[in-house]
Scaffold this motif. Structure first.
Motif, mmCIF file in Angstrom:
data_model
loop_
_atom_site.group_PDB
_atom_site.id
_atom_site.type_symbol
_atom_site.label_atom_id
_atom_site.label_comp_id
_atom_site.label_asym_id
_atom_site.label_seq_id
_atom_site.Cartn_x
_atom_site.Cartn_y
_atom_site.Cartn_z
ATOM 1 N N THR A 1 -14.036 5.821 -4.120
ATOM 2 C CA THR A 1 -15.104 6.510 -4.837
ATOM 3 C C THR A 1 -15.975 7.300 -3.855
ATOM 4 N N ARG A 2 -16.157 6.732 -2.673
ATOM 5 C CA ARG A 2 -16.980 7.390 -1.645
ATOM 6 C C ARG A 2 -16.226 8.548 -0.980
ATOM 7 N N MET A 3 -14.923 8.394 -0.786
ATOM 8 C CA MET A 3 -14.166 9.358 0.008
ATOM 9 C C MET A 3 -13.535 10.498 -0.810
ATOM 10 N N LEU B 1 0.837 -1.200 0.000
ATOM 11 C CA LEU B 1 0.000 0.000 0.000
ATOM 12 C C LEU B 1 0.877 1.256 0.000
ATOM 13 N N PHE B 2 0.393 2.305 -0.656
ATOM 14 C CA PHE B 2 1.149 3.563 -0.662
ATOM 15 C C PHE B 2 1.335 4.096 0.755
ATOM 16 N N LEU B 3 0.375 3.869 1.625
ATOM 17 C CA LEU B 3 0.526 4.315 3.014
ATOM 18 C C LEU B 3 1.774 3.684 3.633
ATOM 19 N N ALA B 4 1.982 2.406 3.410
ATOM 20 C CA ALA B 4 3.161 1.719 3.947
ATOM 21 C C ALA B 4 4.434 2.195 3.255
ATOM 22 N N ALA B 5 4.351 2.441 1.951
ATOM 23 C CA ALA B 5 5.531 2.904 1.216
ATOM 24 C C ALA B 5 5.975 4.272 1.719
ATOM 25 N N VAL B 6 5.001 5.164 1.942
ATOM 26 C CA VAL B 6 5.331 6.510 2.436
ATOM 27 C C VAL B 6 5.949 6.415 3.827
ATOM 28 N N ARG B 7 5.406 5.557 4.641
ATOM 29 C CA ARG B 7 5.971 5.388 5.984
ATOM 30 C C ARG B 7 7.368 4.783 5.915
ATOM 31 N N ALA B 8 7.581 3.879 4.979
ATOM 32 C CA ALA B 8 8.917 3.293 4.811
ATOM 33 C C ALA B 8 9.920 4.362 4.389
ATOM 34 N N ALA B 9 9.427 5.383 3.699
ATOM 35 C CA ALA B 9 10.290 6.494 3.293
ATOM 36 C C ALA B 9 10.486 7.486 4.442
ATOM 37 N N LYS B 10 9.897 7.173 5.585
ATOM 38 C CA LYS B 10 9.974 8.031 6.778
ATOM 39 C C LYS B 10 9.392 9.422 6.515
ATOM 40 N N ALA B 11 8.298 9.451 5.745
ATOM 41 C CA ALA B 11 7.554 10.682 5.496
ATOM 42 C C ALA B 11 6.226 10.588 6.245
ATOM 43 N N ALA B 12 5.688 11.717 6.610
ATOM 44 C CA ALA B 12 4.451 11.739 7.396
ATOM 45 C C ALA B 12 3.230 11.739 6.483
ATOM 46 N N LEU B 13 2.335 10.806 6.716
ATOM 47 C CA LEU B 13 1.042 10.766 6.024
ATOM 48 C C LEU B 13 -0.002 10.404 7.076
ATOM 49 N N PRO B 14 -0.915 11.343 7.377
ATOM 50 C CA PRO B 14 -1.911 11.057 8.416
ATOM 51 C C PRO B 14 -2.777 9.845 8.056
ATOM 52 N N SER B 15 -3.228 9.132 9.061
ATOM 53 C CA SER B 15 -4.137 8.002 8.844
ATOM 54 C C SER B 15 -4.952 7.816 10.114
ATOM 55 N N TYR C 1 -5.723 12.004 -7.275
ATOM 56 C CA TYR C 1 -5.649 11.667 -5.850
ATOM 57 C C TYR C 1 -6.158 10.252 -5.602
ATOM 58 N N ARG C 2 -5.548 9.571 -4.673
ATOM 59 C CA ARG C 2 -5.949 8.243 -4.227
ATOM 60 C C ARG C 2 -5.825 8.205 -2.712
ATOM 61 N N LEU C 3 -6.413 7.187 -2.117
ATOM 62 C CA LEU C 3 -6.225 6.980 -0.678
ATOM 63 C C LEU C 3 -5.024 6.065 -0.490
ATOM 64 N N GLY C 4 -4.076 6.510 0.303
ATOM 65 C CA GLY C 4 -2.854 5.734 0.531
ATOM 66 C C GLY C 4 -3.111 4.381 1.157
ATOM 67 N N CYS C 5 -4.203 4.261 1.897
ATOM 68 C CA CYS C 5 -4.496 3.003 2.588
ATOM 69 C C CYS C 5 -5.280 2.032 1.715
ATOM 70 N N ALA D 1 -11.865 5.060 6.284
ATOM 71 C CA ALA D 1 -13.002 5.767 6.868
ATOM 72 C C ALA D 1 -12.760 7.258 7.093
ATOM 73 N N CYS D 2 -11.514 7.738 6.996
ATOM 74 C CA CYS D 2 -11.251 9.135 7.375
ATOM 75 C C CYS D 2 -10.845 10.027 6.200
ATOM 76 N N GLY D 3 -10.217 9.486 5.207
ATOM 77 C CA GLY D 3 -9.785 10.278 4.055
ATOM 78 C C GLY D 3 -8.528 11.107 4.298
ATOM 79 N N THR D 4 -7.906 10.960 5.449
ATOM 80 C CA THR D 4 -6.724 11.785 5.755
ATOM 81 C C THR D 4 -5.463 11.302 5.041
ATOM 82 N N CYS D 5 -5.501 10.117 4.448
ATOM 83 C CA CYS D 5 -4.304 9.564 3.797
ATOM 84 C C CYS D 5 -4.274 9.878 2.304
ATOM 85 N N LYS D 6 -5.034 10.897 1.891
ATOM 86 C CA LYS D 6 -5.066 11.275 0.472
ATOM 87 C C LYS D 6 -3.683 11.647 -0.012
#
Ligand code: FES
Length: 114
Positions: A63-65, A20-34, A75-79, A41-46
């Motif tokens: 599609t919903r978020m 997942l992009f959320l995991a990839a961003v975290r592996a890069a030690k960059a901040a992505l809210p979740s 835009y996509r959801l990182g999670c 459910a939150c949309g903060t990982c856009k």
């Protein structure tokens, strides 16, 4: 393995396809809210994704978020979105942080007499 470059942090990480992009961003030690912990459910990982390969279609959750405009802009959801080939992702600035930054810049401009 695919390279994911993360802006504005300007960091690059190499990850397996399917991560997942959320995991990839975290592996890069960059901040992505979740705030929802990756449950879609939150949309903060856009994040905005430019990939060398065609990404999987939007999930129902995305599609919903995401608004139509956000989808058109990439835009996509990182999670919810998996890495598939080299990609460049941009994490949007937090809207509240942007307002504070603009106010600080305006105040500094007034101090200098601009
Ligand atoms: S982390 Fe909440 S929607 Fe992705």
């Amino acid at each position: 393995m695919s390279k994911v470059k993360v802006f504005p942090h300007d960091k690059t990480v190499e990850v397996r396809d399917g991560v997942l992009f959320l995991a990839a961003v975290r592996a890069a030690k960059a901040a992505l809210p979740s705030k929802c912990g990756g449950r879609g459910a939150c949309g903060t990982c856009k994040l905005k994704v430019e990939s060398t390969e065609k990404l999987e279609p939007l999930t129902k959750t995305e599609t919903r978020m995401l608004s139509v405009r956000q989808v058109q802009e990439g835009y996509r959801l990182g999670c919810q979105t998996k890495v598939k080939g080299d990609a460049v992702v941009t994490i949007p600035e937090d809207p509240l942080r942007r307002v504070i930054r603009m106010q600080l810049e305006a105040a500094r401009g007034e101090e200098k007499g601009e």
